[in-house]
Write a protein that holds these residues in place. Structure first.
Motif, PDB file in Angstrom:
ATOM      1  N   HIS A   1       0.859  -1.196   0.000  1.00 35.05           N
ATOM      2  CA  HIS A   1       0.000   0.000   0.000  1.00 35.05           C
ATOM      3  C   HIS A   1       0.888   1.236   0.000  1.00 35.05           C
TER       4      HIS A   1
ATOM      5  N   HIS B   1       0.819   5.660   1.327  1.00 35.74           N
ATOM      6  CA  HIS B   1       0.108   6.687   2.107  1.00 35.74           C
ATOM      7  C   HIS B   1      -0.068   7.921   1.230  1.00 35.74           C
TER       8      HIS B   1
ATOM      9  N   HIS C   1       4.731   0.244  -0.265  1.00 34.62           N
ATOM     10  CA  HIS C   1       5.564  -0.587   0.611  1.00 34.62           C
ATOM     11  C   HIS C   1       4.798  -1.823   1.058  1.00 34.62           C
TER      12      HIS C   1
HETATM   13 FE   LIG Z   1       2.175   1.974   5.595  1.00 36.58          FE
END
Ligand SMILES: [Fe+2]
Length: 298
Positions: free
Chosen positions: A159, A161, A235
């Motif tokens: 995922h 951010h 990551h």
């Molecule tokens: Fe994360």
């Protein structure tokens, strides 16, 4: 009950290279901010929190258990939806019982206590990051400032951010991490199969470009190491051992002149995915503010 341990990093095909790392004591004043935060470059800072008492104390059975009085949800699966809140509905246990369960679990079992705010009784065992000036360690915009992940064999799905800077702080156990940044040319080819979970299918690599040209920056985090994760860097995390582990995610505010531009494919993806018109509006407003700030400061 034993579950099959799910690992995520190697499910996305690519060429692995070493993620840059630096010894905490060799980082000059302000160097982390200019070389990494402002440049959006991830790095591992070795031995960054070596002096925090948690590293000495939290591995001792019974220590944390005696310092808690609250309920938590405990999952028996890997962290498949890092940005979702579905795990709020997990069965609740007292935290001391939950920690005992994880410590005493078999080496082939998966358990996770996710996104736990730091219990006040635990805070004296944590410290500060000397590579980050206190005046720049501002409260994050979206994520909680501090989240603990207490786990046994629990990977975290790939995922990224959308905003806020993250310091993944390894306190107990070792973790393997992998990161990559997509361009507008390769965004669809990787983001779509990952978000559709195609990488978990048998021979899942066939859903990705055949050239394996993606560069994955990888490192193993030992207790005391800190990984800096900028926004929009994908990551994935796999435990590197089968032991009881604890990771702290500390977030701080992305500087305004660093918020992504609308041309960034990840930003477009986020705006498309926003369920709420208001959230999309706020995201666009952030981007506009960031562009304005870049104009003013550059
Ligand atoms: Fe994360």
């Amino acid at each position: 009950m034993a579950n099959r341990i799910v690992k995520v990093i190697d499910l996305v095909p690519g060429r692995s290279v070493q993620l840059p790392s630096i010894e905490n004591e060799t980082l000059g004043n302000g160097q982390f901010w200019s070389d990494n935060v402002c440049a959006q470059e991830p790095i591992v800072i070795r031995h960054a929190v070596r002096d925090w008492p948690a590293l000495r104390k939290w591995g001792t059975p019974g220590y944390l258990e005696a310092l808690t009085d609250r309920e938590v949800g405990v999952s028996d699966a890997f962290n498949a939806s890092p940005t979702g809140l579905w795990y709020q509905n997990l069965p609740k246990l007292n935290l001391d019982q939950a920690i005992s369960r994880l410590r005493n679990a078999g080496p082939d079992e998966t358990h996770a206590i996710r996104s736990l705010p730091i219990p006040p009784e635990w805070k004296p065992d944590l410290g500060h990051y000397d590579f980050l000036d206190a005046k720049r360690d501002q409260p994050p915009r979206v994520y909680a400032q501090d989240r603990l992940f207490i786990y046994r064999n629990a990977s975290t799905e790939w995922h990224y951010h959308t905003t806020d800077e993250t310091l993944t702080t390894q306190l107990l156990g070792t973790k393997r991490i992998s990161m990559f940044k997509l361009s507008s040319e390769d965004w669809q080819a990787y983001a779509v199969p990952i978000k559709s979970n195609l990488h978990h299918m048998d021979d899942g690599a066939r859903f990705f470009p055949a050239d394996r040209a993606l560069t994955k920056f990888e490192a193993t985090l030992e207790p005391g190491d800190v990984l800096y994760i900028p926004p929009f860097w994908w990551h994935g995390v796999d435990p590197a051992d089968t032991d009881f582990g604890i990771t702290l995610a500390h977030c701080f505010r992305t500087p305004l002149n660093r918020i992504g531009s609308l041309s960034d494919p990840a930003v477009k993806d986020v705006i498309r995915a926003q369920q709420s018109v208001m959230l999309a509006f706020r995201m666009r407003a952030f981007v506009a503010l960031g562009s304005l700030s870049r104009l003013v400061t550059s």
